[in-house]
Design an enzyme around this catalytic site. Structure first.
Site, PDB file in Angstrom:
ATOM      1  N   GLU A 256       0.729  -1.344  -0.077  1.00  0.00           N
ATOM      2  CA  GLU A 256      -0.068   0.034  -0.016  1.00  0.00           C
ATOM      3  C   GLU A 256       1.004   1.069  -0.149  1.00  0.00           C
ATOM      4  O   GLU A 256       1.632   1.562   0.904  1.00  0.00           O
ATOM      5  CB  GLU A 256      -0.850  -0.068   1.362  1.00  0.00           C
ATOM      6  CG  GLU A 256      -1.928  -1.147   1.353  1.00  0.00           C
ATOM      7  CD  GLU A 256      -2.754  -1.078   0.394  1.00  0.00           C
ATOM      8  OE1 GLU A 256      -3.021   0.150  -0.111  1.00  0.00           O
ATOM      9  OE2 GLU A 256      -3.308  -2.492   0.206  1.00  0.00           O
ATOM     10  N   CYS A 295      -2.536   8.998   3.205  1.00  0.00           N
ATOM     11  CA  CYS A 295      -2.137   8.444   1.747  1.00  0.00           C
ATOM     12  C   CYS A 295      -3.521   8.347   0.773  1.00  0.00           C
ATOM     13  O   CYS A 295      -3.030   8.481  -0.469  1.00  0.00           O
ATOM     14  CB  CYS A 295      -1.800   6.802   1.812  1.00  0.00           C
ATOM     15  SG  CYS A 295      -3.203   6.088   2.779  1.00  0.00           S
TER      16      CYS A 295
HETATM   17  P1  NAP Z   1       8.365   4.826   4.431  1.00  0.00           P
HETATM   18  O1  NAP Z   1       9.646   5.817   4.808  1.00  0.00           O
HETATM   19  O2  NAP Z   1       8.432   4.203   3.492  1.00  0.00           O
HETATM   20  O3  NAP Z   1       8.179   3.961   5.543  1.00  0.00           O
HETATM   21  C1  NAP Z   1       7.284   2.928   5.714  1.00  0.00           C
HETATM   22  C2  NAP Z   1       7.756   1.829   6.674  1.00  0.00           C
HETATM   23  O4  NAP Z   1       8.597   1.168   6.049  1.00  0.00           O
HETATM   24  C3  NAP Z   1       8.311   2.395   8.055  1.00  0.00           C
HETATM   25  O5  NAP Z   1       7.806   1.419   8.842  1.00  0.00           O
HETATM   26  C4  NAP Z   1       9.675   2.221   8.085  1.00  0.00           C
HETATM   27  O6  NAP Z   1      10.408   2.113   9.062  1.00  0.00           O
HETATM   28  C5  NAP Z   1       9.903   1.037   6.916  1.00  0.00           C
HETATM   29  N1  NAP Z   1      11.216   0.920   6.205  1.00  0.00           N
HETATM   30  C6  NAP Z   1      11.917   1.574   5.734  1.00  0.00           C
HETATM   31  N2  NAP Z   1      12.829   1.309   5.319  1.00  0.00           N
HETATM   32  C7  NAP Z   1      12.844  -0.007   5.442  1.00  0.00           C
HETATM   33  C8  NAP Z   1      13.584  -1.217   5.485  1.00  0.00           C
HETATM   34  N3  NAP Z   1      14.809  -1.168   4.481  1.00  0.00           N
HETATM   35  N4  NAP Z   1      13.340  -2.650   5.665  1.00  0.00           N
HETATM   36  C9  NAP Z   1      12.173  -2.575   6.356  1.00  0.00           C
HETATM   37  N5  NAP Z   1      11.515  -1.657   6.599  1.00  0.00           N
HETATM   38  C10 NAP Z   1      11.606  -0.259   6.325  1.00  0.00           C
HETATM   39  O7  NAP Z   1       7.049   5.599   4.525  1.00  0.00           O
HETATM   40  P2  NAP Z   1       6.468   6.474   5.848  1.00  0.00           P
HETATM   41  O8  NAP Z   1       7.531   7.818   5.747  1.00  0.00           O
HETATM   42  O9  NAP Z   1       6.592   5.796   7.134  1.00  0.00           O
HETATM   43  O10 NAP Z   1       5.024   6.978   5.231  1.00  0.00           O
HETATM   44  C11 NAP Z   1       4.863   7.789   4.403  1.00  0.00           C
HETATM   45  C12 NAP Z   1       4.500   7.358   2.873  1.00  0.00           C
HETATM   46  O11 NAP Z   1       3.612   6.236   3.203  1.00  0.00           O
HETATM   47  C13 NAP Z   1       3.931   8.184   2.096  1.00  0.00           C
HETATM   48  O12 NAP Z   1       4.324   8.286   0.924  1.00  0.00           O
HETATM   49  C14 NAP Z   1       2.329   7.638   1.880  1.00  0.00           C
HETATM   50  O13 NAP Z   1       1.748   8.199   0.893  1.00  0.00           O
HETATM   51  C15 NAP Z   1       2.312   6.295   2.371  1.00  0.00           C
HETATM   52  N6  NAP Z   1       1.354   5.586   3.008  1.00  0.00           N
HETATM   53  C16 NAP Z   1       0.423   4.757   2.289  1.00  0.00           C
HETATM   54  C17 NAP Z   1      -0.416   4.334   3.021  1.00  0.00           C
HETATM   55  C18 NAP Z   1      -1.577   3.487   2.222  1.00  0.00           C
HETATM   56  O14 NAP Z   1      -2.221   2.869   2.787  1.00  0.00           O
HETATM   57  N7  NAP Z   1      -1.296   3.252   0.778  1.00  0.00           N
HETATM   58  C19 NAP Z   1      -0.956   4.843   4.070  1.00  0.00           C
HETATM   59  C20 NAP Z   1      -0.056   5.752   4.910  1.00  0.00           C
HETATM   60  C21 NAP Z   1       1.046   5.992   4.196  1.00  0.00           C
HETATM   61  P3  NAP Z   1      11.316   3.058   9.874  1.00  0.00           P
HETATM   62  O15 NAP Z   1      10.186   4.228  10.265  1.00  0.00           O
HETATM   63  O16 NAP Z   1      11.738   2.474  11.039  1.00  0.00           O
HETATM   64  O17 NAP Z   1      12.307   3.743   8.854  1.00  0.00           O
END
Ligand code: NAP
Length: 684
Positions: A256, A295
């Site tokens: 997602e 999102c």
């Molecule tokens: P993100 O930086 O991609 O992080 C998402 C998750 O992935 C976090 O738990 C992060 O952990 C983890 N992560 C990052 N690098 C990783 C790795 N190498 N291995 C394992 N896990 C890893 O996104 P975010 O900044 O938290 O959220 C914002 C984004 O999410 C926006 O682009 C938004 O559009 C999207 N979003 C989508 C939805 C949906 O339902 N489609 C819902 C909400 C948000 P850490 O925080 O510990 O790095």
């Protein structure tokens, strides 16, 4: 500083080292530190599979659904503290309501759907049996069983409570253990929720584990029975999807990700119409709710070019009324972004959008803040841009500023509006605001393939609409392309993502025994004692009644017509009936057949059958002519105990045949049958 704890291997544990500090989004104060160093991720996965999965699979869907209800009830009682902590993430009370109460509500919905739409069993039957042979001795049935691995839930920072619970509910219902990894910046709220869930002691050991911080080498230990459910940015999803172990083991991966969701204003929705006002309200709500960190938020405002000036003015007026500041203050409409880092990121993205669009409102640091300090908190002014030539632009369709930022994109024709929506390259949610159903249909057919969910809003549904940006547990959440290509929620569909669908082929008898649902062609058992005399426990799948025959006379048909008032010509007018291509003359009413069938199979005396709760899948296969003779086979097809209610639902396979043994009607009769204990009480 308080170090966030992990709940792994059946206990709370801290990581080693000092960890990374997590700061309040509102005032920059340190809240906790986070580190997952020192954890053995292979053991965590093993514990989920060997302890949690084994324990969960012993329960039926209904028992697991009741666990969800108990967890939801517990969280409901404890939510006051969660609300207080949620403020630190920058969330207003309204934002926290979406996150906390929205998450709890999702658990309740899954609990209720699990008990209404799934069997009280450990195997889920997917669809009806397929007849694969001429004589019916070889049939097919799709079944779903829980995956034997673990579900690794990686969540985004914006919904630390809902994001976890919306994944947890279908996973537990499926019978699969979860390892939750929240995004670091708001993991303190997820930790608090998990502490409550674990303290409640409702879920079996190993069903839920929590990792705060990185996932270390966990991906190296993934296997073919594990599932990754990821929510976050497209970049991270792509990276994780390409992990060699994910590829080698074909690990199920649901993504997602982000999307440039659009809302389209119909050409009919001119200023002065309810739809124009609804559109303004919806866009502003989506921009400021969770400070635009959703999102599903509206990033692109697609509107008729002729209305662009009015629209920009109306939106700017409404955005000007939004009070930004301390989310704990009652006067505040919009809180802070999750961190200073996030604010820097949003600023940079707005600058990028500025290369193609003009900022028409916001994007300043000198705006009025309520009860907050701009230097300490991650506040950002709601910002509106206007792109004059959106069909020639690229950034406005691809750059996600994850904050209160949206861009107006004018269109001239509906085809252009569709083209603009499609340029987002795949979205979680889209909306259309129009009171013209032809416009709505054209836009939906043009855009649906690029969207996971679409809201069509107008004056008729606005009062009860849940809005553009709210995923609902009943409806699918996810979208194609940029949105990640995944799907979550959608009622029981969301549960099946954690199960394996297997096509079974075999004899009706064997498949009935496996699925606990009788299939035509399987053995039947007929005893002197009518099955309506049996309690829920005494009844066995396959128990059958074959009734005597009853002739349908002309008097019966006339009487039925008089009695019910149904004088349809096919039953009453010989000449007209004969002209109908399906009939040779007058035929019996379908409902007469069903009524006569009940008269034939019912055992009338006071007994454990408490009520008839409905009919399913009724089909009339052949006309019943005057003088035909009807008989019924009624077979106990499926039993579903309603835990703690004193009764269970019994589904009866019903076949009405004529004197030539041809099926004239087939359906399922649903009854409520008392358990032995209840029957002893009822009859005394
Ligand atoms: P993100 O930086 O991609 O992080 C998402 C998750 O992935 C976090 O738990 C992060 O952990 C983890 N992560 C990052 N690098 C990783 C790795 N190498 N291995 C394992 N896990 C890893 O996104 P975010 O900044 O938290 O959220 C914002 C984004 O999410 C926006 O682009 C938004 O559009 C999207 N979003 C989508 C939805 C949906 O339902 N489609 C819902 C909400 C948000 P850490 O925080 O510990 O790095």
């Amino acid at each position: 500083m308080n170090k966030l704890e992990h709940y792994v291997l059946g206990q709370w544990q801290s990581g080693t080292g000092d960890g990374k500090p997590l700061l309040s989004a509102v005032n920059g104060a340190a809240i906790a530190s986070i580190t997952s160093e020192g954890l053995n991720f292979g053991d965590v996965l093993g514990y989920a599979r060997d302890v949690g999965g084994k324990a969960l699979r012993k329960y039926t869907f209904h028992e697991r659904a009741l666990m969800l209800k108990a967890v939801a009830q517990h969280l409901n009682e404890k939510k006051a503290d969660l609300y207080t902590l949620s403020t630190e993430t920058g969330a207003t009370r309204k934002d926290s309501w979406i996150d906390i109460d929205g998450g709890i509500a999702t658990m309740f919905v899954y609990s209720s759907k699990g008990r209404r739409e799934m069997p009280n069993s450990t195997v889920y039957l997917d669809g009806a049996p397929e007849m694969l042979s001429r004589n019916g001795t070889f049939v097919g049935q799709h079944v779903c069983t829980p995956l034997l691995g673990a579900a690794v839930h990686i969540n985004a920072y914006n919904f630390p409570c809902w994001g976890m619970l919306e994944k947890l509910a279908p996973t537990i219902l499926a019978g699969v253990p979860a390892i939750v990894k929240p995004a670091s910046s708001t993991a303190y709220l997820t930790e608090a929720v998990v502490k409550e869930i674990i303290a409640a002691g409702i879920l079996p050991d190993g069903a839920l584990q929590l990792i705060c911080g990185g996932v270390g080498d966990m991906f190296n230990h993934l296997g073919a029975q594990d599932v990754i459910a990821f929510t976050g940015s497209k970049n991270t999803a792509e990276k994780l999807q390409q992990h060699p172990q994910v590829i080698a083991e074909s690990v199920r991966f649901t993504a997602e990700t982000d999307s440039l969701n659009a809302s389209i204003l119909g050409p009919d929705a001119k200023p002065g119409t309810p739809e124009f006002d609804l559109f303004i309200k919806e866009v502003v709500t989506e921009m400021v709710s969770k400070a635009g960190q959703k999102c599903t938020a509206i990033r692109r405002i697609i509107a008729p070019g002729a209305l662009a000036t009015d629209l920009v003015r109306a939106l700017s007026d409404e955005l000007g009324k939004i009070r930004v500041g301390n989310p704990g203050s009652k006067e505040v409409d919009m809180g802070a972004l999750a961190s200073q880092g996030q604010r820097k990121e949003v600023r940079e993205r707005v600058q990028e959008l500025g290369l193609e669009a003009e900022v028409v409102y916001g994007n300043r640091d000198d705006f009025e803040l309520t009860d907050a300090d701009m230097a300490k908190g991650a506040f950002f002014m709601p910002t509106l841009l206007h792109c004059q030539k959106p069909l020639n632009a690229t950034r406005v369709h691809s750059v996600e500023a994850f904050g209160p930022v949206s861009t107006v994109l004018p269109y001239d024709t509906l085809d252009e509006a569709i083209e603009l929506a499609r340029l987002g390259n795949g979205s979680l949610a889209g909306s259309i605001v129009t009171n013209d159903n032809d416009v709505a249909r054209e836009l939906v057919l043009g855009c649906a393939a690029w969207h996971g969910r679409m809201l069509i809003l107008n004056r008729h549904c606005a009062g009860e609409s849940t809005g553009h940006g709210s995923p609902l547990p009943h409806m699918v959440h996810g979208g194609p392309g940029r949105a990640g290509g995944g799907e979550e929620l959608g009622g029981i569909r969301g549960v099946l993502h954690y199960m394996q669908r297997t096509a079974l082929q075999g004899s009706p008898q064997t498949l009935s025994a496996i699925g606990h649902r009788w299939i035509r062609g399987a053995d039947v058992k007929e005893e002197k004692r009518h099955p309506f005399r049996k309690t829920f426990e005494e009844l066995q799948i396959g128990d059958t009644v074959h009734t005597d025959a009853r002739e349908v006379t002309l008097d019966d048909v006339n009487h039925f017509a008089e009695f019910t008032g149904d004088h349809f010509y096919a039953h009453m007018d010989e000449k007209s009936a004969a002209k109908n291509p399906f009939f040779d003359g007058r035929v019996a009413h379908g409902y007469l057949i069903v009524s006569f069938a009940a008269g034939l199979f019912v055992d009338p005396d006071f007994g454990p059958v408490l009520a008839n709760s409905g009919l399913d899948s009724l089909r009339f296969a052949q006309p019943v002519n005057i003088g035909d003779s009807l008989k019924v086979r009624l077979t106990c097809k499926q039993k579903t105990l309603r835990i703690d209610s004193g009764y269970g639902e019994v589904r009866w396979d019903t076949e009405v045949t004529n004197q030539d043994d041809e099926i004239v009607a087939a359906y399922d009769v649903l009854t409520m049958v008392a358990t032995q204990e209840e029957w002893d009480k009822v009859k005394s």
